[in-house]
Structures are given as C-alpha cells and as structure tokens.
Design a protein around this motif. Structure first.
Motif, PDB file in Angstrom:
ATOM      1  N   GLY A 501      12.435 -42.108 -20.134  1.00 35.30           N
ATOM      2  CA  GLY A 501      13.278 -41.766 -18.997  1.00 35.30           C
ATOM      3  C   GLY A 501      14.747 -42.074 -19.209  1.00 35.30           C
ATOM      4  N   VAL A 502      15.138 -42.328 -20.464  1.00 34.96           N
ATOM      5  CA  VAL A 502      16.530 -42.626 -20.767  1.00 34.96           C
ATOM      6  C   VAL A 502      17.193 -41.371 -21.302  1.00 34.96           C
ATOM      7  CG1 VAL A 502      18.109 -44.032 -22.140  1.00 34.96           C
ATOM      8  CG2 VAL A 502      15.953 -45.005 -21.275  1.00 34.96           C
ATOM      9  N   LEU A 503      18.310 -40.983 -20.747  1.00 38.77           N
ATOM     10  CA  LEU A 503      18.988 -39.773 -21.172  1.00 38.77           C
ATOM     11  C   LEU A 503      19.563 -39.962 -22.567  1.00 38.77           C
ATOM     12  CD1 LEU A 503      20.943 -38.767 -17.952  1.00 38.77           C
ATOM     13  CD2 LEU A 503      18.793 -37.828 -18.799  1.00 38.77           C
ATOM     14  N   LEU A 504      19.437 -38.933 -23.384  1.00 39.47           N
ATOM     15  CA  LEU A 504      20.042 -38.982 -24.707  1.00 39.47           C
ATOM     16  C   LEU A 504      21.559 -38.950 -24.592  1.00 39.47           C
ATOM     17  CD1 LEU A 504      17.654 -36.531 -26.577  1.00 39.47           C
ATOM     18  CD2 LEU A 504      17.533 -39.023 -26.433  1.00 39.47           C
ATOM     19  N   THR A 507      25.435 -36.909 -19.662  1.00 39.60           N
ATOM     20  CA  THR A 507      25.206 -35.620 -19.022  1.00 39.60           C
ATOM     21  C   THR A 507      24.865 -34.614 -20.121  1.00 39.60           C
ATOM     22  OG1 THR A 507      26.831 -36.154 -17.312  1.00 39.60           O
ATOM     23  CG2 THR A 507      26.174 -33.836 -17.541  1.00 39.60           C
ATOM     24  N   PRO A 508      23.607 -34.376 -20.386  1.00 39.85           N
ATOM     25  CA  PRO A 508      23.233 -33.501 -21.503  1.00 39.85           C
ATOM     26  C   PRO A 508      23.592 -32.046 -21.232  1.00 39.85           C
ATOM     27  CG  PRO A 508      21.299 -34.095 -20.218  1.00 39.85           C
ATOM     28  CD  PRO A 508      22.440 -34.912 -19.678  1.00 39.85           C
ATOM     29  N   THR A 509      23.864 -31.319 -22.285  1.00 41.03           N
ATOM     30  CA  THR A 509      24.122 -29.889 -22.226  1.00 41.03           C
ATOM     31  C   THR A 509      23.019 -29.169 -22.994  1.00 41.03           C
ATOM     32  OG1 THR A 509      26.508 -30.194 -22.089  1.00 41.03           O
ATOM     33  CG2 THR A 509      25.716 -28.044 -22.825  1.00 41.03           C
ATOM     34  N   PHE A 510      22.382 -28.219 -22.334  1.00 42.18           N
ATOM     35  CA  PHE A 510      21.300 -27.462 -22.955  1.00 42.18           C
ATOM     36  C   PHE A 510      21.798 -26.048 -23.231  1.00 42.18           C
ATOM     37  CE2 PHE A 510      19.087 -30.465 -19.987  1.00 42.18           C
ATOM     38  CZ  PHE A 510      18.674 -31.344 -20.976  1.00 42.18           C
ATOM     39  N   VAL A 511      21.749 -25.669 -24.496  1.00 42.38           N
ATOM     40  CA  VAL A 511      22.254 -24.372 -24.921  1.00 42.38           C
ATOM     41  C   VAL A 511      21.110 -23.543 -25.478  1.00 42.38           C
ATOM     42  CG1 VAL A 511      23.914 -23.162 -26.379  1.00 42.38           C
ATOM     43  CG2 VAL A 511      24.465 -25.446 -25.468  1.00 42.38           C
ATOM     44  N   PHE A 512      20.990 -22.327 -24.988  1.00 41.56           N
ATOM     45  CA  PHE A 512      20.012 -21.366 -25.513  1.00 41.56           C
ATOM     46  C   PHE A 512      20.804 -20.202 -26.124  1.00 41.56           C
ATOM     47  CE2 PHE A 512      18.031 -23.726 -22.138  1.00 41.56           C
ATOM     48  CZ  PHE A 512      16.757 -23.986 -22.617  1.00 41.56           C
ATOM     49  N   PRO A 513      21.245 -20.348 -27.358  1.00 40.34           N
ATOM     50  CA  PRO A 513      22.244 -19.425 -27.904  1.00 40.34           C
ATOM     51  C   PRO A 513      21.748 -18.005 -28.132  1.00 40.34           C
ATOM     52  CG  PRO A 513      21.469 -20.930 -29.606  1.00 40.34           C
ATOM     53  CD  PRO A 513      20.908 -21.418 -28.314  1.00 40.34           C
ATOM     54  N   LYS A 514      20.450 -17.802 -28.285  1.00 39.13           N
ATOM     55  CA  LYS A 514      19.942 -16.459 -28.580  1.00 39.13           C
ATOM     56  C   LYS A 514      18.977 -15.931 -27.528  1.00 39.13           C
ATOM     57  CE  LYS A 514      20.476 -16.877 -33.604  1.00 39.13           C
ATOM     58  NZ  LYS A 514      19.794 -16.763 -34.916  1.00 39.13           N
ATOM     59  N   LEU A 515      18.741 -16.671 -26.473  1.00 34.09           N
ATOM     60  CA  LEU A 515      17.786 -16.247 -25.449  1.00 34.09           C
ATOM     61  C   LEU A 515      18.312 -15.009 -24.716  1.00 34.09           C
ATOM     62  CD1 LEU A 515      15.032 -17.297 -24.291  1.00 34.09           C
ATOM     63  CD2 LEU A 515      16.364 -18.165 -22.365  1.00 34.09           C
ATOM     64  N   ALA A 533      21.356 -34.630 -13.718  1.00 32.62           N
ATOM     65  CA  ALA A 533      22.619 -33.939 -13.950  1.00 32.62           C
ATOM     66  C   ALA A 533      22.651 -33.396 -15.375  1.00 32.62           C
ATOM     67  CB  ALA A 533      23.778 -34.901 -13.716  1.00 32.62           C
ATOM     68  N   HIS A 534      23.120 -32.171 -15.524  1.00 34.53           N
ATOM     69  CA  HIS A 534      23.178 -31.533 -16.831  1.00 34.53           C
ATOM     70  C   HIS A 534      24.009 -30.264 -16.713  1.00 34.53           C
ATOM     71  CE1 HIS A 534      20.080 -29.167 -14.827  1.00 34.53           C
ATOM     72  NE2 HIS A 534      20.333 -28.206 -15.704  1.00 34.53           N
ATOM     73  N   THR A 535      24.311 -29.672 -17.827  1.00 34.39           N
ATOM     74  CA  THR A 535      24.885 -28.336 -17.860  1.00 34.39           C
ATOM     75  C   THR A 535      24.035 -27.476 -18.778  1.00 34.39           C
ATOM     76  OG1 THR A 535      26.352 -28.933 -19.686  1.00 34.39           O
ATOM     77  CG2 THR A 535      27.241 -29.129 -17.452  1.00 34.39           C
ATOM     78  N   SER A 536      24.079 -26.191 -18.546  1.00 33.21           N
ATOM     79  CA  SER A 536      23.302 -25.268 -19.382  1.00 33.21           C
ATOM     80  C   SER A 536      24.164 -24.072 -19.730  1.00 33.21           C
ATOM     81  CB  SER A 536      22.038 -24.812 -18.655  1.00 33.21           C
ATOM     82  OG  SER A 536      22.353 -24.158 -17.442  1.00 33.21           O
ATOM     83  N   THR A 559      28.466 -29.492 -13.687  1.00 32.67           N
ATOM     84  CA  THR A 559      28.207 -30.907 -13.443  1.00 32.67           C
ATOM     85  C   THR A 559      29.203 -31.574 -12.488  1.00 32.67           C
ATOM     86  OG1 THR A 559      27.159 -31.076 -15.584  1.00 32.67           O
ATOM     87  CG2 THR A 559      27.848 -33.122 -14.553  1.00 32.67           C
ATOM     88  N   PRO A 560      30.501 -31.419 -12.646  1.00 31.81           N
ATOM     89  CA  PRO A 560      31.411 -32.131 -11.711  1.00 31.81           C
ATOM     90  C   PRO A 560      31.190 -31.724 -10.260  1.00 31.81           C
ATOM     91  CG  PRO A 560      32.598 -31.349 -13.640  1.00 31.81           C
ATOM     92  CD  PRO A 560      31.242 -30.718 -13.701  1.00 31.81           C
TER      93      PRO A 560
END
Length: 628
Positions: A501-504, A507-515, A533-536, A559-560
């Motif tokens: 349960g510890v965030l890497l 505020t992680p950002t998840f990118v799906f570059p080819k989806l 909280a995160h961004t995608s 996120t902000p």
C-alpha cells in the motif's frame, strides 16, 4: 461422360445407351463415368485395360474439380459377392489408387475380399457407413507374405459402427509404411486406434484425427508381450513424424500414450518414462499441433518433454482434466527452464477441474520442500486464451518457500494467476474469461522482460478479480494497443497499489503510449482507474467505451485540481476532470448507464478532445446538459 450422362440401360436395344456397348472399344484406356447401380456392372469387360479412370458407382457421389490421382473408384452399396461375375472390377481394384467405399456389403472382412493381395497400389482409402465391417484388414485374409497397404498415404473411416480393429494380426515388413494421415469418426466399436505392431510401422505418419468414438480408451493397444524381449522391456518410439493430433469427443479416453500399468520395477533398453505406475510410450518429437476436445476421462497430458516442437495447443471441454504440463523430472532448482520452446498458441476452454496449468509433481514437495526454483520460461508463446476455467487458481502452483500474498480483508492465500515462477517474454495476446477463482492476474514481482510485449488484453466475467494491473506492470505495458474489461463484478480499480500500500511515487503518472482502444463495460464496483491521486496519459487513444460502471466517480483528472477539490471536501467530481489536452487522438467516446455524475466540468479547454467525431451518451437520467 463424367458428371453428365447416368441413365444407363442394362441391356442393348433399349432407348438409352448400355454399358455393354463400351466393350466394343477394345483400345479404351481412359474413362470417366457415373453408373447409378452396381448391378449394371455384370459381365462388363470395359475395365480390363483402363490406365486412367474416374468411375463412380451409386447415386450418392458428386463430381469434383480436382482429384488426388488419375485412378479413382467410388462404390456405393457394392456387394463383394459380385466380384466373381465382374472380373474386370477385380482387376480395376488392383490398379485403383483412390478408393471410396460406402455401405459395403460382404461380411466382417468385406474389404479384404476386394483385394486379397493387400491393395498394393492403393494410396487413398475412404470407408463409410458400412456396419458389417469389423476389420479393415486381417493378416489371415491376405495371401502369405503379402504386405498390407504398402503405399497407402491417407486412411479415412467414418460411421463404421461395428469396427473392432483397424488391423488385426502380424503383417509383413513394409505394411502401412507410407501412411501419412488417418481420420476416424463415429466408430463406436473401437477401443483403441492402433495395435502396437501397427503403430511401430507408422514411421511416416504426420496427422491423426479421431472424433466421436465413444468407446475408445487409448490410442495404442496395451501389449506387454509385444515389447518384451528376453525379459527386457523395449519401449518403442511411435510416430516419429507426427505433426498434427486432434482428439475430439472421446468420453472414455483416459490416456494418450500409456502402454500398460506396472507396479513392479521395469527393465528397459531405453530410457523409460514412468508416471504414476504407468509406462509411457515414447512419442516422436515432431508434434506441432495438438487438439483435445470432449475427452471426459482424460486426467492429464503426457510429460512436457515429449512436446518440444509443439506450436499450437487447444484443450476444450475435458471435464476431468486436472493438470496440463507435468514438470516432474525437470531441473528447475539451479536455473531457468525453457518449457515447450516452440509453443506459440495456448487455448484452454471449459475445463472445470483444471487447477494449475503447470504441475511441479509430488516429488518436489516431498523431496525439496524449501527448494529455490528457477523460472519456467515459455520463450515463444504469443497467444494465450483462458476461458471457462472455474477451478484455476494459478498458472503454476508456488513452492512452499515462496511468499504467498495475503488478502487484507480475508487473511487467506491470495490466488495470483501469474506468479514470479513463470515467464512469457513474447506474449502479445492475452484473453481471460470466466476464471472466477483468481483475485489477481499478475504478481508484484515478475521475471525480467516477462509480459513486456503485450499488445492485446481482454478480461471478462472474472467474478473474483479485484484489479487488472499491479503498478509494476505499467512499465511492461508500453506496447499495449487494446484493453477490454467486461463484467467483472468485484473489480474496484484497473491499477492496484503495490502489496504494502506504499506508493512508488508521491503522485504516480500512468502512461499508455500505444493504447488505441479501451472498453470498460459492466464493472459495477469499479470506482476509479487507480485508488489514489495520480495522473494518466493516453496519447494515441482513439476509442473509449465506459458503459454500466455504476460507481465510477472519476476516470481522468489533473492532480492539482483534484487535490484542491479533495482538500475542500468536495468529493463529487466529473468523470473527466481536466483543463488541458488529455486525449489528443480520441475520435469516438461512448458513455452509458454510469454513475449520474457530471461528465466533465463546466469549463474545459476546447482542445481537450480535439479530434472527437462521435459522442454517444445514454442512461444519464440526472444530467440535463451534456455539452454547453
């Protein structure tokens, strides 16, 4: 005259032509003819000198554009007792290369009566709907020292309900030596496909297809005496060139290559393969395609080391199959093992008792309870389809020394489909459907490069699944083009936090570059993409479907702004909570029957969806304005 005139008269002088008239053509060497009734053949000698022919007898045959040989003969409702009166037919049968027989009459050995010399020139044999036949060939019916079917390449048997054996007795060397393909359907009298002596002679056999033989127990008959020489068990190598094996609807088939059960130790002049007290026949290593369907008594397959060249494996509707690959005997303690090094496609469907796909065997747990295992690698596997596997808990069971995840709520072992012990470096297509016993697809620790080439992931009707990806999988999903998640009633998020349960990242950002395609449908417990909280980023996404996700509050946000709203205590946020470009290539957006929240905030940049051409919104009863 092939595929044209069929109204032959039996005697000369009638209104139509008579076959006897052809006897005057003494130099005739090529003939294509369709004769509706075998009785018209009496006293006909036109067949004596034929070199090339296509002769159909009976009204069930249809002409084709291409034929396997220039010497084709098809007989329907032919009685072998007629042969003494049609000497030309006997000579024709000895020259025939492609023979089709339907409703053959003449007793249990009717086929042998057609040619007592073993069909020396026959290359293709098709026999169907002949209930009198019990044997295709018996050594006792042949002329002494004659070989049986020495040049035959294909054998097809269909609806021979009383067939007991394909071959019976001992045959001269060279019999069946060129047989390449065998197809058997609806022969309920067969309890085995080949005798051991016949199996030994099939050195060129490439393809076997057996379907709907309800009493077949095994492929090769059990024969202790046939392999016992001077007290030594000589384990034969069977089918060295076999490439395609299809077994369908064989409810009593309990094993594929088990020869006999033996409780005492067995001496062998070859390296024997013994599993659970059964001596296994040795199979040639050229098998490329294996399909098993509706083999209800089959409990396990043969060991994986017999499948080194297998490329495609399909197993469907085998109700009692408990395991697929037997890993016992493989050295997985000192390093990695490349399992099934050429397997490209794995398709498993409707196997209600399958708990694990790979089984370590009892010896590992008994003799190495705390051994440190290497990885089992499927180096070329490209497509994996797992459907209707209600008992499946993992691809491979974990060793006792490996830590097991604990569900924070239940305190019980957490079923993970793909643990760190298996690796798939080239897998591109993964579909999982109705695998209800799994709560997590991927472990938090995976072998290097495993799943790094995924392009297509589909997950549907997995009732126990809580999430799709662990956070560590996102870096391995850079090639993902399509993601479809349907009807998973317990799913709460697409991306899970790590095990502690510890965030890497803060505020992680998840990118799906080819989806390019994303569908989330009938996910009634889904609340967000990620629980925090995160961004995608979705730079190439073209089609997005979000349908019947009743509890989904927010899909994409910045996120902000999110943190500000959350700090103010305002938890009611739009589905898309963004001010800047978030979906630069999105063309089609489908939203329906989701939580009655706002779709987007009142003010958002016109460039947020710059290429949107289709907007389909339905089932939002409390929303009066979609676009302002």
């Amino acid at each position: 005259m092939g595929n044209s005139f069929t109204q032959w008269d039996q005697m000369e002088g009638k209104s139509n032509a008579c076959l006897v008239e052809l006897n005057h053509l003494t130099l005739l060497t090529s003939l294509e003819i369709h004769i509706p009734d075998a009785k018209l053949l009496l006293e006909d000698k036109v067949f004596d000198n034929l070199v090339r022919f296509k002769i159909f007898v009976g009204d069930v045959w249809r002409w084709e554009k291409r034929y396997k040989t220039d010497r084709t003969l098809k007989l329907d409702k032919f009685d072998t007792s007629l042969l003494h009166a049609v000497d030309g037919m006997s000579k024709l049968l000895k020259r025939t290369e492609d023979l089709h027989l339907r409703e053959l009459c003449g007793g249990i050995d009717a086929l042998s009566k057609l040619d007592g010399e073993g069909f020396l020139k026959l290359k293709h044999l098709n026999v169907e709907r002949s209930p009198e036949i019990e044997y295709i060939v018996r050594s006792m019916d042949l002329t002494p020292s004659c070989r049986a079917f020495p040049v035959m390449e294909t054998l097809s048997l269909n609806q021979l309900i009383n067939l007991q054996e394909v071959s019976h007795g001992q045959f001269s060397t060279g019999s069946f030596g060129y047989l390449r393909k065998v197809e058997v359907e609806d022969c309920n009298g067969l309890t085995f496909l080949f005798s051991l002596s016949m199996g030994r002679s099939l050195s060129k056999l490439e393809e076997i297809r057996v379907s709907r033989c309800k009493n077949m127990v095994e492929m090769v008959s059990r024969g202790w005496e046939e392999i016992k020489e001077d007290g030594i068990i000589n384990v034969p190598l069977l089918f060295p060139e076999l490439r395609h094996l299809t077994l369908q609807e064989l409810p009593k088939l309990s094993n594929i290559l088990c020869l006999f059960e033996e409780e005492k130790p067995v001496l062998s002049n070859q390296l024997e393969i013994i599993r659970d007290g059964q001596l296994q026949l040795s199979l040639g290593s050229n098998l490329r395609f294996l399909k098993l369907e509706k083999c209800m008594s089959l409990v396990k397959l043969f060991p994986s080391n017999l499948l080194q060249n297998l490329e495609d494996l399909i197993v469907e509707n085998c109700d009692n199959l408990e395991q697929l690959f037997d890993l016992e005997g493989l050295n997985v303690y000192d390093g990695h093992v490349r399992l099934l090094p050429k397997l490209e496609s794995l398709n498993l469907n409707d196997l209600p008792k399958l708990r694990h796909i790979c089984n370590w065997g009892s010896s590992m747990n008994n003799h190495f309870p705390s051994a440190s295992l290497g990885n089992i690698i499927f180096p070329k596997l490209n497509v994996m389809l797992l459907r209707s596997l209600p008992a499946l808990t993992s691809f491979s069971p974990r060793n006792n020394s490996l830590q097991r995840l604990q569900h924070v709520d239940l305190g019980t072992p957490f079923p993970v489909l793909f643990a760190e012990t298996v690796a798939f470096p080239h897998l591109e297509h993964l579909h999982i459907w109705r695998v209800d016993n799994v709560k997590k697809i991927w472990d938090d620790q995976l072998p290097r490069d495993s799943f790094s080439k995924l392009k297509d992931v589909g997950v549907a009707s997995c009732g126990g699944l809580l999430n799709i990806f662990p956070s560590c999988m996102l870096k391995r999903s850079q090639s993902l083009h399509t993601l479809i998640v349907l009807d998973c009633i317990s799913l709460k998020e697409i991306i899970a936090k790590d095990i502690n349960g510890v965030l890497l990242e803060t505020t992680p950002t998840f990118v799906f570059p080819k989806l390019t395609f994303l569908a989330l449908v009938k996910l009634h417990e889904l609340r967000s993409l990620y629980p925090g909280a995160h961004t995608s980023q979705w730079p190439l996404l073209e089609i997005l479907q979000v349908l019947e996700c009743d509890k989904l509050n927010v899909f994409a946000f910045e996120t902000p702004t999110f943190e500000q709203r959350h700090h103010e205590g305002n938890l009611h946020m739009p589905l898309f909570f963004i001010h800047h470009v978030a979906f630069p290539y999105l063309k089609k957006l489908f939203l329906g029957h989701n939580n009655d929240t706002e779709i987007w905030q009142e003010q958002f940049s016109a460039n947020s969806f710059p290429k949107l051409t289709v907007l389909d919104v339905c089932g939002y009863g409390n929303i009066s304005i979609v676009v302002k």
